[in-house]
Design an enzyme around this catalytic site. Structure first.
Site, PDB file in Angstrom:
ATOM      1  N   ASN A 175       0.845  -1.187   0.000  1.00 25.59           N
ATOM      2  CA  ASN A 175       0.000   0.000   0.000  1.00 25.59           C
ATOM      3  C   ASN A 175       0.878   1.233   0.000  1.00 25.59           C
ATOM      4  O   ASN A 175       1.945   1.259   0.615  1.00 25.59           O
ATOM      5  CB  ASN A 175      -0.918   0.038   1.227  1.00 25.59           C
ATOM      6  N   TYR A 179       0.613  10.126   4.454  1.00 21.29           N
ATOM      7  CA  TYR A 179       0.371  10.407   5.861  1.00 21.29           C
ATOM      8  C   TYR A 179       1.467  11.348   6.359  1.00 21.29           C
ATOM      9  O   TYR A 179       2.650  11.074   6.196  1.00 21.29           O
ATOM     10  CB  TYR A 179       0.399   9.112   6.687  1.00 21.29           C
ATOM     11  N   ARG A 180       1.056  12.423   6.973  1.00 20.34           N
ATOM     12  CA  ARG A 180       2.031  13.423   7.411  1.00 20.34           C
ATOM     13  C   ARG A 180       2.988  12.837   8.453  1.00 20.34           C
ATOM     14  O   ARG A 180       2.639  11.918   9.194  1.00 20.34           O
ATOM     15  CB  ARG A 180       1.319  14.646   7.974  1.00 20.34           C
ATOM     16  N   TRP A 193      -1.141   7.944  10.558  1.00 20.69           N
ATOM     17  CA  TRP A 193      -2.161   7.274   9.748  1.00 20.69           C
ATOM     18  C   TRP A 193      -3.441   7.135  10.567  1.00 20.69           C
ATOM     19  O   TRP A 193      -3.454   6.704  11.699  1.00 20.69           O
ATOM     20  CB  TRP A 193      -1.685   5.934   9.195  1.00 20.69           C
ATOM     21  N   GLU A 239      -1.253   1.237  -5.667  1.00 18.22           N
ATOM     22  CA  GLU A 239      -1.155   2.621  -6.144  1.00 18.22           C
ATOM     23  C   GLU A 239      -0.077   2.791  -7.207  1.00 18.22           C
ATOM     24  O   GLU A 239      -0.179   3.680  -8.060  1.00 18.22           O
ATOM     25  CB  GLU A 239      -0.897   3.560  -4.970  1.00 18.22           C
ATOM     26  N   ASP A 288      -4.368  21.679   9.272  1.00 20.82           N
ATOM     27  CA  ASP A 288      -4.785  20.653   8.324  1.00 20.82           C
ATOM     28  C   ASP A 288      -5.633  21.201   7.188  1.00 20.82           C
ATOM     29  O   ASP A 288      -5.975  22.377   7.155  1.00 20.82           O
ATOM     30  CB  ASP A 288      -5.549  19.545   9.057  1.00 20.82           C
TER      31      ASP A 288
END
Length: 605
Positions: A175, A179-180, A193, A239, A288
């Site tokens: 995967n 995610y920051r 996550w 992906e 965000d």
């Protein structure tokens, strides 16, 4: 469509040649200065330009931001002249039918063979570009990277455009997510996550097995690969295959040096390491994409065992916040690319549109071919149970002849057709982790509005009620009348026609925006009750409440507040065919016990 870029440098070259890249040669600080400049550029007409910062204080590496932040650049990034080209290409692939004979087989070959070239491949010879420079163990120092401190109240610098590679312990499937990563020190970061994401699902597998989880993070690559990390692929989808499909050439993957993972060989930077299943650390706050700070919480810790990069790497970053921002255009690409997938599940669905103000998980407008009573509600519940659309807090359903690319048509349908007594469906379900309006985290209420034509067997819409006649109370006189009756009202503005729609007819719905100042004894329910009883407001059947500092002149700002500050079940009050929506900040006086986050602003804004 043309074949995509091999790496980031090829995309930057195209941006320079097309006038889409602006270089900043003077020294700039990674602490707020780059993000402030990026925010200003993102909000300039058309999304501005991509920004290349050649000299960043404290780091030898340049920074690029706003890579995808315009309609033109997102199309350049994905190799199309318009995003609908992706829709059509995906639809042709999905609608392939098994051949019935040799002639059908030969006709299919031109469509099938390009797909076989989309599968990722392994780098086999020589040193991959992403490992031209290698640091291991104690040599690793993340503080040398030009990682940005984006917003004033952020807990520190954050990596915001990473491609995070994980693998299922059970199936071995890969995967890639975005995610920051908050920088804690030279060799550790947070791993943000969310509970609903695939990376978190794989993490729970490792945690149950009490095993360390290998993780690799790539920063900077060709634009299709970066985009693919943001795409809402199903759990078993790859992906990197999607990236190959978009760019029409395979992504070459290189084996990491210290963990059993693979990353794009053409990446600019790579962080290798692991996550300990039992280790947590306070991460955040962070400014965000909702336009608010996400609050601090406990998240896993990523330990970096190796840092590798190209000889002359460029660090990629994105700034998220109140729209419009770069992520708006990434989200638009996802909207167009995944429409054919949804139409295979919901063939009645004609089109959909995610308004930017909803941050792509708080609101969607859908058009459909309606065939039977309750069909619109069936579609609503189906969407609420499908992938990331399950986060969606509000769904507005229209007939197929409504052009969703024309917001004025949608507004006209709301003003003329929306019947408060028959058209609303309330539901409950999961919410995005970043939703702050629900009284409980990641679970809350939702609203569906059915604006489709009525069919036999469905409750008919009521005839419009009394309208405000031309020349009646308005403007300052209206505000004075409300203030005399209700303490705490600070301003008002009719935001929908009060004297017809310009064509001689009166719309069913009249909308008024009010500024109100709450206190410990006066919440949204208090104001709604007072407003329903006030005779001077008899002609307004939709009243929207906002905090005192909200400007009524900015329609996009009002929409943003409505999408993000409302828990439908708690904050929408209905009485006698009239409706009050409380889009203010919430506190205990509203039955909201959670901390309310701050909005994102720069000190000099």
């Amino acid at each position: 469509m043309k074949r995509g870029y091999r790496n980031l440098s090829g995309f930057l070259r195209t941006l320079r040649e097309t006038g889409e890249l602006k270089r900043v040669e003077r020294p700039v600080s990674p602490y707020l200065e780059i993000s402030r400049m990026t925010d200003r550029e993102s909000k300039s007409p058309g999304g501005g330009k991509a920004l290349f910062f050649a000299r960043v204080e404290g780091s030898p590496y340049p920074v690029v931001t706003n890579l995808f932040g315009s309609e033109r650049r997102i199309c350049l990034a994905l190799g199309v002249s318009r995003l609908e080209d992706l829709t059509e290409r995906m639809r042709r692939l999905i609608e392939l039918r098994p051949p019935r004979g040799l002639r059908d087989t030969l006709a299919l070959l031109p469509r099938v063979l390009p797909v076989t070239r989309c599968f990722p491949r392994r780098h086999l010879t020589g040193t991959p570009p992403c490992q031209e420079v290698v640091y291991r163990g104690e040599e690793v120092d993340l503080t040398r990277l030009p990682i940005l401190h984006h917003w004033p109240k952020d807990a520190g610098p954050f990596i915001t455009l990473p491609m995070v590679f994980t693998r299922s312990l059970k199936s071995g499937r890969r995967n890639t997510g975005m995610y920051r990563l908050q920088i804690f020190d030279r060799r550790t970061t947070g791993m943000h996550w969310h509970v609903h994401k695939d990376g978190a699902h794989f993490f729970r597998e490792y945690r149950r097995a009490r095993k360390r989880m290998p993780v690799a993070v790539a920063i900077g690559a060709d634009p299709a690969t970066i985009y693919a990390a943001t795409a809402p692929m199903p759990r078993n989808g790859d992906e990197m295959l999607l990236a190959g499909f978009i760019r029409q050439r395979p992504v070459t993957m290189a084996k990491c040096l210290t963990v059993d993972m693979e990353v794009p060989a053409e990446a600019e930077f790579v962080l290798e390491g692991y996550v300990d299943p039992e280790e947590r650390r306070l991460e955040g706050p962070f400014g965000d994409h909702t336009g608010y700070y996400s609050l601090p919480d406990e998240y896993p810790v990523f330990h970096v065992t190796a840092l590798t990069h190209r000889k002359d790497p460029v660090y990629c970053s994105t700034l998220v916040g109140p729209p419009p921002m770069e992520d708006c255009y990434l989200g638009k690409a996802t909207e167009r690319l995944f429409l054919p997938f949804l139409q295979t599940l919901f063939p009645e669905m004609v089109d959909y549109w995610f308004p930017w103000e909803g941050a792509f998980h708080n609101g969607v407008v859908v058009s459909m071919e309606k065939e039977y009573p309750g069909h619109a509600q069936k579609l609503m519940y189906g969407l609420w149970g499908q992938g990331q659309l399950s986060f969606c807090k509000s769904i507005l359903v229209m007939d197929e002849d409504v052009d969703l690319r024309n917001p004025e048509q949608i507004l006209a349908k709301i003003l003329h057709d929306f019947d408060i007594t028959t058209d609303i469906t309330f539901s409950r379900g999961i919410l995005d982790v970043l939703d702050h309006a629900s009284p409980t985290p990641i679970f809350g209420s939702k609203i569906g509005i059915d604006l489709t034509r009525r069919l036999p067997g469905e409750p008919p819409r009521h005839t419009p009620g009394e309208s405000i006649e031309k020349g009646s109370i308005h403007g300052r006189r209206l505000l004075e009348g409300i203030r005399e009756a209700i303490k705490g009202v600070t301003g008002c503005s009719p935001i929908a026609p009060c004297n017809g729609d310009g064509g001689g007819s009166h719309p069913r719905n009249r909308v008024l925006a009010l500024g109100v100042e709450k206190d410990p004894k006066r919440g949204g329910r208090y104001f709604a009750g007072k407003l329903f009883d006030l005779p001077v407001l008899k002609g307004f059947n939709i009243i929207l409440l906002f905090d005192p500092d909200v400007s009524f002149e900015k329609d996009s700002l009002l929409l943003w507040k409505l999408f993000h500050n409302v828990d439908p079940e708690r904050d929408i009050f209905i009485r006698g065919g009239r409706l009050v929506v409380d889009a203010c900040s919430k506190g205990p006086q509203d039955g909201h016990g959670r901390e309310w986050p701050d909005e994102l602003v720069f000190p000099d804004a």
